[in-house]
Design a protein around this motif. Structure first.
Motif, PDB file in Angstrom:
ATOM      1  N   ALA A  55      14.352  96.700  -4.377  1.00  0.00           N
ATOM      2  CA  ALA A  55      13.587  97.950  -4.168  1.00  0.00           C
ATOM      3  C   ALA A  55      14.397  98.941  -3.333  1.00  0.00           C
ATOM      4  N   PHE A  56      15.100  98.431  -2.347  1.00  0.00           N
ATOM      5  CA  PHE A  56      15.899  99.295  -1.467  1.00  0.00           C
ATOM      6  C   PHE A  56      17.025  99.961  -2.261  1.00  0.00           C
ATOM      7  N   ASN A  57      17.749  99.160  -3.051  1.00  0.00           N
ATOM      8  CA  ASN A  57      18.843  99.727  -3.853  1.00  0.00           C
ATOM      9  C   ASN A  57      18.313 100.703  -4.904  1.00  0.00           C
ATOM     10  N   ARG A  58      17.187 100.360  -5.521  1.00  0.00           N
ATOM     11  CA  ARG A  58      16.611 101.265  -6.532  1.00  0.00           C
ATOM     12  C   ARG A  58      16.258 102.611  -5.885  1.00  0.00           C
ATOM     13  N   PHE A  59      15.714 102.537  -4.683  1.00  0.00           N
ATOM     14  CA  PHE A  59      15.356 103.755  -3.960  1.00  0.00           C
ATOM     15  C   PHE A  59      16.610 104.611  -3.698  1.00  0.00           C
ATOM     16  N   LEU A  60      17.685 103.952  -3.225  1.00  0.00           N
ATOM     17  CA  LEU A  60      18.914 104.710  -2.937  1.00  0.00           C
ATOM     18  C   LEU A  60      19.447 105.356  -4.214  1.00  0.00           C
ATOM     19  N   ARG A  61      19.413 104.599  -5.322  1.00  0.00           N
ATOM     20  CA  ARG A  61      19.959 105.149  -6.578  1.00  0.00           C
ATOM     21  C   ARG A  61      19.080 106.265  -7.137  1.00  0.00           C
ATOM     22  N   ALA A  62      17.781 106.147  -6.947  1.00  0.00           N
ATOM     23  CA  ALA A  62      16.876 107.170  -7.501  1.00  0.00           C
ATOM     24  C   ALA A  62      17.026 108.503  -6.766  1.00  0.00           C
ATOM     25  N   HIS A  63      17.471 108.443  -5.507  1.00  0.00           N
ATOM     26  CA  HIS A  63      17.466 109.672  -4.711  1.00  0.00           C
ATOM     27  C   HIS A  63      18.852 110.131  -4.267  1.00  0.00           C
ATOM     28  N   ALA A  64      19.886 109.480  -4.755  1.00  0.00           N
ATOM     29  CA  ALA A  64      21.251 109.906  -4.421  1.00  0.00           C
ATOM     30  C   ALA A  64      22.140 109.590  -5.610  1.00  0.00           C
ATOM     31  N   GLU A  65      22.981 110.547  -5.979  1.00  0.00           N
ATOM     32  CA  GLU A  65      23.731 110.365  -7.225  1.00  0.00           C
ATOM     33  C   GLU A  65      25.018 109.589  -7.064  1.00  0.00           C
ATOM     34  N   THR A  66      25.761 109.902  -6.014  1.00  0.00           N
ATOM     35  CA  THR A  66      27.070 109.257  -5.862  1.00  0.00           C
ATOM     36  C   THR A  66      26.985 108.175  -4.784  1.00  0.00           C
ATOM     37  N   GLU A  67      28.025 107.369  -4.741  1.00  0.00           N
ATOM     38  CA  GLU A  67      28.140 106.334  -3.720  1.00  0.00           C
ATOM     39  C   GLU A  67      28.061 106.958  -2.312  1.00  0.00           C
ATOM     40  N   ASP A  68      28.782 108.067  -2.121  1.00  0.00           N
ATOM     41  CA  ASP A  68      28.785 108.730  -0.802  1.00  0.00           C
ATOM     42  C   ASP A  68      27.385 109.219  -0.431  1.00  0.00           C
ATOM     43  N   GLU A  69      26.686 109.779  -1.435  1.00  0.00           N
ATOM     44  CA  GLU A  69      25.334 110.276  -1.153  1.00  0.00           C
ATOM     45  C   GLU A  69      24.380 109.119  -0.825  1.00  0.00           C
ATOM     46  N   ARG A  70      24.608 108.001  -1.494  1.00  0.00           N
ATOM     47  CA  ARG A  70      23.749 106.828  -1.211  1.00  0.00           C
ATOM     48  C   ARG A  70      23.972 106.332   0.208  1.00  0.00           C
ATOM     49  N   GLU A  71      25.235 106.301   0.627  1.00  0.00           N
ATOM     50  CA  GLU A  71      25.535 105.848   1.992  1.00  0.00           C
ATOM     51  C   GLU A  71      24.925 106.801   3.018  1.00  0.00           C
ATOM     52  N   LEU A  72      24.961 108.109   2.711  1.00  0.00           N
ATOM     53  CA  LEU A  72      24.380 109.080   3.649  1.00  0.00           C
ATOM     54  C   LEU A  72      22.861 108.886   3.720  1.00  0.00           C
ATOM     55  N   LEU A  73      22.221 108.656   2.562  1.00  0.00           N
ATOM     56  CA  LEU A  73      20.771 108.442   2.571  1.00  0.00           C
ATOM     57  C   LEU A  73      20.432 107.165   3.354  1.00  0.00           C
ATOM     58  N   ALA A  74      21.239 106.111   3.129  1.00  0.00           N
ATOM     59  CA  ALA A  74      21.008 104.860   3.876  1.00  0.00           C
ATOM     60  C   ALA A  74      21.134 105.128   5.376  1.00  0.00           C
ATOM     61  N   ALA A  75      22.079 105.976   5.759  1.00  0.00           N
ATOM     62  CA  ALA A  75      22.272 106.300   7.179  1.00  0.00           C
ATOM     63  C   ALA A  75      21.099 107.126   7.710  1.00  0.00           C
TER      64      ALA A  75
END
Ligand code: HEM
Length: 451
Positions: free
Chosen positions: A246-266
């Motif tokens: 669920a956590f990874n799906r959330f990151l992918r649904a709301h951030a397009e690139t790897e960098d954006e996903r890391e920023l959202l996680a942060a």
């Protein structure tokens, strides 16, 4: 280099050689260990076990020696009763501790998927009496210390093992959602553990250890007799299953690139996964900063009042608002906790995306210590985790451990317009929990005697 190696030693006004090591000793890096939870069927056997084990339980006198493995022992209220502790002493424990964590579900807002009805059956049933935990920085030392512990409980009639949980750092010292953790810890006045930069002010020792003045200038109520209460503290343990899919799906649904996903996680936590605080590294991760205990806590929120770097609703800012101006006033210094959480199960997998991945055994035994752990836990759950009013965030809840309702949101302040993310889910589900009393070493010996 661990945080402990870098902590300067200062003036000591507490009785370190009577306080359990776990209270002051930072979790090693890397770490290995086991929690064993026991049921006492026979009071005499339970007392004998404690008597035999007591010499192996480490004191905080050498708290900086995290290179040595150590053992900690804690008891639930039903455990104290099963050992035959006199009624007068039992009655002197706080009501929430006597009731146990499951019975306090309404106060802890543990409903829905977190309701004790869904917990693993060992928890909340009164079956867990004693917990023995072994911590070590090396696998071989951990196994050796476990052998010592096991020699004392295995095959002892009248003592039953109900939970055995190995735990340990995952590659890169990351927790089950892929973050470094246990970074932000309070400094305790008079413990000899000097504040690292950013940890000040040191909190009065009585907030964490019974028998000493707390922030209000007087000691907190302690169990009687004095030998039982003094130098003890309380532990809250909450077993969380991390829903990595669920956590990874959330990151992918709301951030397009790897960098954006890391920023959202942060943004969800307030630190990059490396541990680097967003306040000091707002745009780009800085793993060296994240790993440096002298620098990675050295910040306030003074230059970020609106949360453009660290969202007001991020996990870390909620759990320790530092100097944030809050809509509902509270004294941050009386809501601090010592954290000694331990990760279990499979390591974080960034490609785990399926609902089945949510059930892979993997998560955190969130463990915190405080002389008023029950009240603090209940306050945090009610006001700062499952409520947003204190930061003017309305219904919004903690993105990490909040119990999310349907269509829940997470707000990331930014200019010119904030970003509001919808459909945040409950990423860490509660599977069990207990309140424990962590007695002093002299109290452990007292508990080993018949009274
Ligand atoms: C599975 C559950 C949890 C996970 C994965 C988690 C993860 C994290 C992470 C990654 C950090 C930032 C790094 C650090 O300072 O350690 C953090 C900080 C913190 N968390 Fe949690 N946490 C969890 C549960 C909780 C709960 C239930 C509480 C309180 C009731 C809590 C209280 C704190 C506190 C006090 C901090 C430090 C804040 C600071 O001093 O700046 N955490 N957590």
């Amino acid at each position: 280099m661990t945080a402990t190696d870098r902590v300067p030693r200062g003036r000591v006004t507490v009785e370190l050689d009577d306080i359990q090591a776990t209270v002051l000793r930072y979790r090693p890096e890397p770490y290995y260990g086991t929690h064993v939870m026991l049921h006492v069927e026979n009071a005499r056997t339970g007392r004998e076990f404690l008597r035999d084990l007591a010499p192996h339980v480490d004191s905080a006198a050498d708290w900086w020696q995290a290179r040595e493995p150590w053992m900690a022992v804690a008891l639930t209220y039903t455990g104290l009763a099963a050992l035959g502790v006199p009624e007068e002493s039992l009655r002197s424990f706080p009501d929430a501790f006597r009731a146990g964590m499951a019975a306090r579900a309404p106060e802890l807002r543990d409903s829905g998927v977190n309701d004790p009805d869904h917990w693993e059956p060992e928890f909340g049933s009164g079956a867990i009496h004693l917990a023995v935990s072994v911590f070590s920085d090396a696998e071989e030392k951990w196994r050796r210390t476990m052998d010592t512990a096991r020699r004392h409980y295995e095959g002892r009639p009248g003592l039953k093992v109900v939970v055995t949980q190995d735990f340990g750092a995952q590659p890169g010292d990351l927790n089950p959602l892929g973050y470094r953790d246990s970074i932000g810890q309070p400094a305790i006045e008079g413990s000899g553990v000097e504040p690292l930069p950013g940890q000040a002010p040191a909190i009065k020792s009585g907030e964490f250890i019974l028998g000493y003045p707390g922030e209000a200038g007087v000691p907190l109520p302690a169990p009687v007799p004095d030998v039982l209460g003094r130098n003890g503290t309380y532990v809250g343990l909450r077993k969380y299953q991390s829903r990595v899919g669920a956590f990874n799906r959330f990151l992918r649904a709301h951030a397009e690139t790897e960098d954006e996903r890391e920023l959202l996680a942060a943004k969800l936590v307030g630190r990059w996964r490396s541990g680097a605080p967003l306040t000091l590294a707002p745009d780009k991760d800085d793993p060296e900063l994240g790993a440096d205990p002298v620098r990675n806590n050295d910040f306030t929120y003074a230059t970020d009042p609106e949360g453009r770097q660290v969202p007001l609703g991020s996990h870390m800012r909620r759990m320790n608002p530092r100097d944030t101006e809050m809509a509902v006033l509270a004294d941050v210094n009386i809501h601090r906790i010592i954290r000694r959480s331990t990760a279990f199960g499979a390591p974080y997998d960034p490609d785990a995306l399926s609902p089945a991945d949510d059930e892979t055994p993997r998560g955190l035994y969130f463990i915190f210590l405080s002389a008023k752990a029950m009240a603090t836990m209940e306050f945090l759950q009610q006001e700062w985790i499952n409520n947003g009013n204190f930061m003017s965030l309305g219904e919004e809840r903690d993105p990490n451990v909040g119990l999310q309702k349907a269509a829940a949101t997470f707000t990331i302040p930014r200019a010119p317009v904030r970003r509001r993310i919808h459909e945040i889910e409950t990423f860490n589900v509660l599977r069990g929990g207990e309140y424990f009393f962590l007695p002093s070493l002299s109290a452990l010996r007292w508990l080993g005697e018949e009274h």
